[in-house]
Design a protein around this motif. Structure first.
Motif, PDB file in Angstrom:
ATOM      1  N   SER A  60      36.755  22.694  74.412  1.00 43.11           N
ATOM      2  CA  SER A  60      36.105  21.705  75.269  1.00 43.11           C
ATOM      3  C   SER A  60      34.636  21.531  74.888  1.00 43.11           C
ATOM      4  O   SER A  60      33.954  22.493  74.530  1.00 43.11           O
ATOM      5  N   ASN A  61      34.159  20.289  74.998  1.00 41.28           N
ATOM      6  CA  ASN A  61      32.767  19.982  74.725  1.00 41.28           C
ATOM      7  C   ASN A  61      32.380  18.759  75.547  1.00 41.28           C
ATOM      8  O   ASN A  61      33.080  18.399  76.491  1.00 41.28           O
ATOM      9  N   LYS A 120      23.610  13.689  75.007  1.00 40.25           N
ATOM     10  CA  LYS A 120      23.988  14.920  74.301  1.00 40.25           C
ATOM     11  C   LYS A 120      22.836  15.431  73.447  1.00 40.25           C
ATOM     12  O   LYS A 120      22.654  16.640  73.280  1.00 40.25           O
ATOM     13  N   GLU A 125      23.862  23.246  71.445  1.00 44.60           N
ATOM     14  CA  GLU A 125      25.119  22.736  72.014  1.00 44.60           C
ATOM     15  C   GLU A 125      26.310  23.301  71.251  1.00 44.60           C
ATOM     16  O   GLU A 125      26.273  23.441  70.027  1.00 44.60           O
ATOM     17  N   ILE A 138      30.925  24.460  71.531  1.00 43.80           N
ATOM     18  CA  ILE A 138      32.261  24.301  72.100  1.00 43.80           C
ATOM     19  C   ILE A 138      32.586  25.475  73.017  1.00 43.80           C
ATOM     20  O   ILE A 138      32.259  26.627  72.716  1.00 43.80           O
ATOM     21  N   TYR A 139      33.233  25.175  74.117  1.00 42.76           N
ATOM     22  CA  TYR A 139      33.699  26.197  75.055  1.00 42.76           C
ATOM     23  C   TYR A 139      35.199  26.369  74.845  1.00 42.76           C
ATOM     24  O   TYR A 139      35.986  25.452  75.107  1.00 42.76           O
ATOM     25  N   PHE A 179      31.236  23.200  78.592  1.00 42.66           N
ATOM     26  CA  PHE A 179      30.470  23.110  77.354  1.00 42.66           C
ATOM     27  C   PHE A 179      29.397  24.188  77.339  1.00 42.66           C
ATOM     28  O   PHE A 179      29.071  24.788  78.367  1.00 42.66           O
ATOM     29  N   LYS A 180      28.829  24.425  76.153  1.00 48.75           N
ATOM     30  CA  LYS A 180      27.723  25.359  75.990  1.00 48.75           C
ATOM     31  C   LYS A 180      26.469  24.587  75.594  1.00 48.75           C
ATOM     32  O   LYS A 180      26.543  23.578  74.895  1.00 48.75           O
ATOM     33  N   THR A 195      26.932  28.717  79.325  1.00 47.37           N
ATOM     34  CA  THR A 195      28.177  27.948  79.420  1.00 47.37           C
ATOM     35  C   THR A 195      28.282  27.315  80.797  1.00 47.37           C
ATOM     36  O   THR A 195      28.128  27.992  81.817  1.00 47.37           O
TER      37      THR A 195
END
Length: 229
Positions: free
Chosen positions: A54-55, A61, A67, A69-70, A100-101, A114
């Motif tokens: 997930s992002n 952004k 930034e 991906i989780y 997201f991170k 996160t």
């Protein structure tokens, strides 16, 4: 004459066996949805679950640092309703943990953390079987946000008393598309879902306004098992 009759009977039995397996010996076709059924390619229900990457995306952004991906998971149930041997409709109900991170100007002291977003998702997908065991899935999805966690801190979806400077949007909607392969009652697939609603809403500070325009995006890989037709 007797030998000819035996030969014809043997050919008929061989043809019937090939039609039932529709593939190499021992490999069940997608029509064999679950044990004890005969023709359920596009009908039935089952369970599914798997991995989610997930992002987020959107104009803001660029205002997030580090930034990333989780990696998380999703799970749920599905039903399938066939129109014919090619097309069917597949609604699902899924619990999806995503997010997201990144770091941002609203919480600079936290650094990179996160943001976890738990949704109940309801995709309604049009399924097209372009091969016997492979299908294309595409359709809309509506999601209800049930929980938010920023780093180690759980917070409410709405920003009561303007503590955080922004709220989270409790409703998301978007479009999902992917491919799926099936062998007997088992299925495996991949899907990308793009959310169209902003994750964050009602920014009340300049810093919050700089991260307002972001939307969900995720790639899912899953396995499923058909239970019945």
């Amino acid at each position: 004459m007797k030998h000819l009759a035996l030969l014809l009977a043997g050919c008929a039995l061989s043809t019937t066996a090939m039609a039932q397996t529709d593939g190499p010996s021992g490999v069940r076709s997608s029509a064999d949805y679950s044990p004890g059924t005969s023709d359920s390619r596009n009908n039935g229900f089952g369970v599914k679950g798997g991995f989610t990457a997930s992002n987020f995306r959107g104009d803001d952004k660029k205002n997030f640092g580090n930034e990333g991906i989780y990696n998380t998971f999703h799970a749920g149930v599905y039903a399938q309703f066939g129109f014919n041997d090619k097309f069917s409709l597949q609604p699902e109900v899924l619990y999806s943990r995503q997010g997201f991170k990144g770091s941002n100007t609203v919480n600079p002291a936290q650094g990179t953390y996160t943001t976890r977003l738990d949704y109940v998702q309801v995709p309604v997908l049009l399924v097209y079987n372009f091969l016997d065991n492979v299908s294309l899935h595409v359709g809309p999805q509506v999601s209800l946000l049930t929980k938010v966690k920023e780093g180690d801190r759980e917070r409410k979806i709405a920003d009561e008393n303007n503590i955080h400077g922004y709220s989270y949007n409790s409703l998301d909607y978007g479009l999902a598309a992917g491919l799926e392969a099936r062998v007997g009652p088992a299925r495996v697939g991949g899907r990308y879902t793009a959310g169209f609603a902003d994750i964050i809403k009602d920014p009340s500070t300049t810093a919050a306004q700089s991260i307002n325009n972001i939307k969900n995006g995720m790639f899912q890989v899953y396995v499923g098992l058909g239970i019945s037709n």
